[in-house]
Scaffold this active site. Structure first.
Site, PDB file in Angstrom:
ATOM      1  N   ILE A   1     -30.563  28.525  29.422  1.00 24.49           N
ATOM      2  CA  ILE A   1     -29.257  28.958  28.881  1.00 24.49           C
ATOM      3  C   ILE A   1     -28.187  28.830  29.965  1.00 24.49           C
ATOM      4  CG2 ILE A   1     -28.023  30.794  27.669  1.00 24.49           C
ATOM      5  CD1 ILE A   1     -30.763  31.913  26.798  1.00 24.49           C
TER       6      ILE A   1
ATOM      7  N   LEU B   1     -34.633  29.013  41.923  1.00 17.85           N
ATOM      8  CA  LEU B   1     -35.350  27.784  41.553  1.00 17.85           C
ATOM      9  C   LEU B   1     -36.841  27.985  41.291  1.00 17.85           C
ATOM     10  CD1 LEU B   1     -33.478  25.176  43.813  1.00 17.85           C
ATOM     11  CD2 LEU B   1     -33.143  25.622  41.386  1.00 17.85           C
TER      12      LEU B   1
ATOM     13  N   PHE C   1     -27.464  35.574  34.570  1.00 16.98           N
ATOM     14  CA  PHE C   1     -28.642  35.177  33.797  1.00 16.98           C
ATOM     15  C   PHE C   1     -29.942  35.484  34.548  1.00 16.98           C
ATOM     16  CE2 PHE C   1     -25.471  32.046  32.297  1.00 16.98           C
ATOM     17  CZ  PHE C   1     -25.601  32.192  30.930  1.00 16.98           C
TER      18      PHE C   1
ATOM     19  N   SER D   1     -30.927  40.890  25.676  1.00 19.78           N
ATOM     20  CA  SER D   1     -31.838  40.275  24.704  1.00 19.78           C
ATOM     21  C   SER D   1     -32.071  41.167  23.495  1.00 19.78           C
ATOM     22  CB  SER D   1     -33.164  40.044  25.426  1.00 19.78           C
ATOM     23  OG  SER D   1     -34.180  39.737  24.521  1.00 19.78           O
TER      24      SER D   1
ATOM     25  N   TYR E   1     -40.306  43.486  29.817  1.00 23.19           N
ATOM     26  CA  TYR E   1     -39.150  42.569  29.838  1.00 23.19           C
ATOM     27  C   TYR E   1     -37.962  43.214  29.130  1.00 23.19           C
ATOM     28  CZ  TYR E   1     -36.030  38.856  28.352  1.00 23.19           C
ATOM     29  OH  TYR E   1     -34.897  38.117  28.083  1.00 23.19           O
TER      30      TYR E   1
ATOM     31  N   LYS F   1     -34.271  44.715  30.712  1.00 20.56           N
ATOM     32  CA  LYS F   1     -32.923  44.331  30.260  1.00 20.56           C
ATOM     33  C   LYS F   1     -32.113  45.565  29.860  1.00 20.56           C
ATOM     34  CE  LYS F   1     -32.823  39.893  30.781  1.00 20.56           C
ATOM     35  NZ  LYS F   1     -31.780  39.210  31.537  1.00 20.56           N
TER      36      LYS F   1
ATOM     37  N   LEU G   1     -41.882  28.729  20.433  1.00 22.64           N
ATOM     38  CA  LEU G   1     -42.378  28.042  19.244  1.00 22.64           C
ATOM     39  C   LEU G   1     -41.846  26.612  19.082  1.00 22.64           C
ATOM     40  CD1 LEU G   1     -43.908  28.078  16.542  1.00 22.64           C
ATOM     41  CD2 LEU G   1     -41.843  29.018  15.502  1.00 22.64           C
TER      42      LEU G   1
ATOM     43  N   ILE H   1     -50.659  29.376  15.307  1.00 16.73           N
ATOM     44  CA  ILE H   1     -49.724  30.306  14.651  1.00 16.73           C
ATOM     45  C   ILE H   1     -50.270  31.703  14.921  1.00 16.73           C
ATOM     46  CG2 ILE H   1     -48.864  31.183  12.444  1.00 16.73           C
ATOM     47  CD1 ILE H   1     -48.734  28.429  11.362  1.00 16.73           C
ATOM     48  N   PHE H   2     -49.449  32.508  15.580  1.00 17.65           N
ATOM     49  CA  PHE H   2     -49.916  33.846  15.939  1.00 17.65           C
ATOM     50  C   PHE H   2     -49.720  34.828  14.779  1.00 17.65           C
ATOM     51  CE2 PHE H   2     -48.691  32.197  20.299  1.00 17.65           C
ATOM     52  CZ  PHE H   2     -50.004  31.897  20.648  1.00 17.65           C
TER      53      PHE H   2
ATOM     54  N   ARG I   1     -37.573  34.837  12.741  1.00 23.28           N
ATOM     55  CA  ARG I   1     -36.701  34.900  13.913  1.00 23.28           C
ATOM     56  C   ARG I   1     -35.343  34.302  13.573  1.00 23.28           C
ATOM     57  NH1 ARG I   1     -39.960  37.845  15.087  1.00 23.28           N
ATOM     58  NH2 ARG I   1     -41.286  38.025  16.925  1.00 23.28           N
TER      59      ARG I   1
ATOM     60  N   ARG J   1     -49.924  37.882  18.029  1.00 23.62           N
ATOM     61  CA  ARG J   1     -49.643  37.992  19.463  1.00 23.62           C
ATOM     62  C   ARG J   1     -49.119  39.407  19.715  1.00 23.62           C
ATOM     63  NH1 ARG J   1     -45.426  33.700  22.020  1.00 23.62           N
ATOM     64  NH2 ARG J   1     -43.928  35.119  21.068  1.00 23.62           N
TER      65      ARG J   1
HETATM   66  N1  UFG Z   1     -45.275  31.547  17.905  1.00 22.02           N
HETATM   67  C1  UFG Z   1     -46.422  30.983  17.372  1.00 22.02           C
HETATM   68  N2  UFG Z   1     -47.071  30.054  18.117  1.00 22.02           N
HETATM   69  C2  UFG Z   1     -46.668  29.670  19.346  1.00 22.02           C
HETATM   70  C3  UFG Z   1     -45.483  30.256  19.883  1.00 22.02           C
HETATM   71  C4  UFG Z   1     -44.820  31.206  19.132  1.00 22.02           C
HETATM   72  O1  UFG Z   1     -46.847  31.310  16.270  1.00 22.02           O
HETATM   73  O2  UFG Z   1     -47.320  28.822  19.977  1.00 22.02           O
HETATM   74  C5  UFG Z   1     -44.547  32.543  17.100  1.00 22.02           C
HETATM   75  C6  UFG Z   1     -44.435  33.886  17.782  1.00 22.02           C
HETATM   76  O3  UFG Z   1     -45.575  34.645  17.513  1.00 22.02           O
HETATM   77  C7  UFG Z   1     -43.147  34.423  17.149  1.00 22.02           C
HETATM   78  C8  UFG Z   1     -42.312  33.170  16.894  1.00 22.02           C
HETATM   79  O4  UFG Z   1     -43.226  32.079  16.937  1.00 22.02           O
HETATM   80  O5  UFG Z   1     -43.446  34.999  15.923  1.00 22.02           O
HETATM   81  C9  UFG Z   1     -41.243  32.933  17.947  1.00 22.02           C
HETATM   82  O6  UFG Z   1     -41.873  32.998  19.219  1.00 22.02           O
HETATM   83  P1  UFG Z   1     -41.160  32.541  20.568  1.00 22.02           P
HETATM   84  O7  UFG Z   1     -42.153  32.734  21.661  1.00 22.02           O
HETATM   85  O8  UFG Z   1     -40.558  31.199  20.390  1.00 22.02           O
HETATM   86  O9  UFG Z   1     -39.974  33.548  20.713  1.00 22.02           O
HETATM   87  P2  UFG Z   1     -40.021  35.139  20.737  1.00 22.02           P
HETATM   88  O10 UFG Z   1     -39.438  35.595  19.444  1.00 22.02           O
HETATM   89  O11 UFG Z   1     -41.327  35.698  21.096  1.00 22.02           O
HETATM   90  O12 UFG Z   1     -39.149  35.399  22.005  1.00 22.02           O
HETATM   91  C10 UFG Z   1     -37.766  35.460  21.966  1.00 22.02           C
HETATM   92  C11 UFG Z   1     -37.178  35.149  23.320  1.00 22.02           C
HETATM   93  C12 UFG Z   1     -37.566  36.198  24.326  1.00 22.02           C
HETATM   94  C13 UFG Z   1     -37.191  37.535  23.786  1.00 22.02           C
HETATM   95  C14 UFG Z   1     -37.874  37.729  22.441  1.00 22.02           C
HETATM   96  C15 UFG Z   1     -37.561  39.041  21.801  1.00 22.02           C
HETATM   97  O13 UFG Z   1     -37.594  33.885  23.737  1.00 22.02           O
HETATM   98  O14 UFG Z   1     -36.896  35.980  25.538  1.00 22.02           O
HETATM   99  O15 UFG Z   1     -37.433  36.727  21.572  1.00 22.02           O
HETATM  100  O16 UFG Z   1     -38.584  39.383  20.920  1.00 22.02           O
HETATM  101  F1  UFG Z   1     -37.611  38.507  24.603  1.00 22.02           F
END
Ligand code: UFG
Length: 359
Positions: free
Chosen positions: A12, A33, A87, A140, A164, A168, A213, A229-230, A243, A315
């Protein structure tokens, strides 16, 4: 404005640096870095990059005062920073559960050092306005935890469920206290799920390790690897989590807009921005919930490739649904997302992936 962007070499952060340059601001980046990408800042944007931690007081002061070696013989030499966009943070939710101190040390302690410096007499006495350097803080939706209401507004109670999100929230609270104690002006932006890449594919999402994802699903499509898929037993229309995906360029532009709050002229701000409200808080999302399965379907359609899926157990720490109400920033600052459509978001990620993997 001369803007110090901490963590500006990250996902970002780098999109925001580009948006700042386009808006004729003058960014300076500090990044340790560990996860950031040096090349983007130095070679593509030709922006000064100081490699280091914001917990390093002497280093940080030299950057703020324009005396750091990297700033000598640039147009930043000897000039004070006007505003900070902060950030710099670790952002792996799962890792934060396993290594909480890593998150509290980096995300909280280092932020305290940054805030200590920008609110110090040493800094304030050198500013024409005699107040601390204003700050935009990247927070966040993780600070809301498992929300009891949808869509989530800025007034929805914050109950983070992992270190996390807690880290924040702690920084948010410290910033609010500093508004009272020393007139610190701030904008707290609570991002929902950042996604996408610059439409010209110059920069994009490049986490290592990748846990998100959309990039994982794109990789699965192109590399014929299965995607996990979690959980498909959530109480949603297709059993997978919802989301609110927001294009990274729309996020970046929100920072440029938020900077206007710190400028003297506020004629361009809509409605009733009140100068006496020193800490402004805004959600940033598109207000629509997209499921994991929907994301997979869209990627399959755009790439014309099939994604093999494996259904795994849930997850830990994943809320069922995280959907923002962003009406506050729309009404007060006139923020208008350019790419609210999930097809655009995903398509830009795919273009970035194909360009960067064939380079
Ligand atoms: N998911 C899968 N398979 C994967 C990866 C993710 O099914 O391989 C699912 C997760 O379980 C979730 C959705 O896809 O339901 C989105 O997951 P992400 O990891 O892409 O994103 P998150 O919602 O977990 O995370 C985001 C931000 C974080 C923040 C969080 C708040 O990236 O920084 O939202 O919940 F903290």
């Amino acid at each position: 404005m001369r803007v110090l962007v901490t963590g500006g070499a990250g996902y970002i952060g780098s999109h925001t640096v580009r948006a700042l340059i386009e808006a004729k601001h003058e960014p300076v980046v500090i990044d340790n870095l560990v996860y950031g990408h040096k090349k983007v800042i130095q070679n593509i944007f030709k922006t000064p990059l100081i490699c280091g931690n914001i917990g390093n007081t002497n280093l940080l002061k030299s950057v703020i005062f324009g005396t750091h070696n990297e700033l000598i013989s640039t147009n930043h030499e000897g000039k004070m920073i006007d505003a900070i966009i902060h950030f710099a943070a670790y952002a792996y939710v799962g890792e934060s559960v396993k290594q909480p101190l890593k998150y509290y040390k980096n995300n909280v302690s280092e932020s305290i050092n940054l805030l200590d410096i920008i609110c110090s007499n040493d800094v304030i006495s050198r500013r024409s306005s005699s107040d601390p350097i204003p700050i935009i803080f990247s927070s966040s939706c993780a600070t809301y935890g498992i929300p009891k209401e949808t869509p989530i507004t800025e007034n929805t109670p914050q109950n983070p469920i992992n270190p996390y999100g807690k880290s924040k929230l702690m920084v948010e609270e410290i910033i609010k206290d500093l508004a009272i104690s020393c007139n610190l002006k701030s904008v707290i932006l609570r991002y929902f799920n950042a996604a996408g890449a610059s439409p010209d594919s110059v920069i994009g999402e490049d986490h290592c390790p990748e846990t998100h994802l959309i990039p994982l699903a794109i990789k699965a499509a192109f590399e014929s690897k299965p995607l996990k898929i979690f959980g498909d037993d959530y109480p949603t229309f297709d059993g997978t989590c919802l989301r609110d995906y927001i294009h990274v360029c729309d996020l970046a532009n929100a920072h440029v807009l938020a900077l206007k709050i710190f400028e003297k002229k506020q004629v361009h701000l809509k409605h009733d921005y009140k100068n006496n409200d020193l800490c402004k808080i805004y959600n940033l999302g598109n207000g629509s919930g997209i499921s994991v399965k929907q994301i997979i379907n869209i990627i399959e359609k755009v790439t014309q490739k099939e994604i093999k899926i494996i259904i795994e157990k849930r997850r830990e720490g994943d809320p069922t649904s995280l959907i923002a109400s962003a009406s506050k920033i729309i009404q007060e600052l006139g923020w208008e997302p350019k790419y609210p459509n999930i097809y655009d978001i995903v398509s830009h990620s795919i273009s970035w992936y194909t360009k960067s993997s064939f380079q």
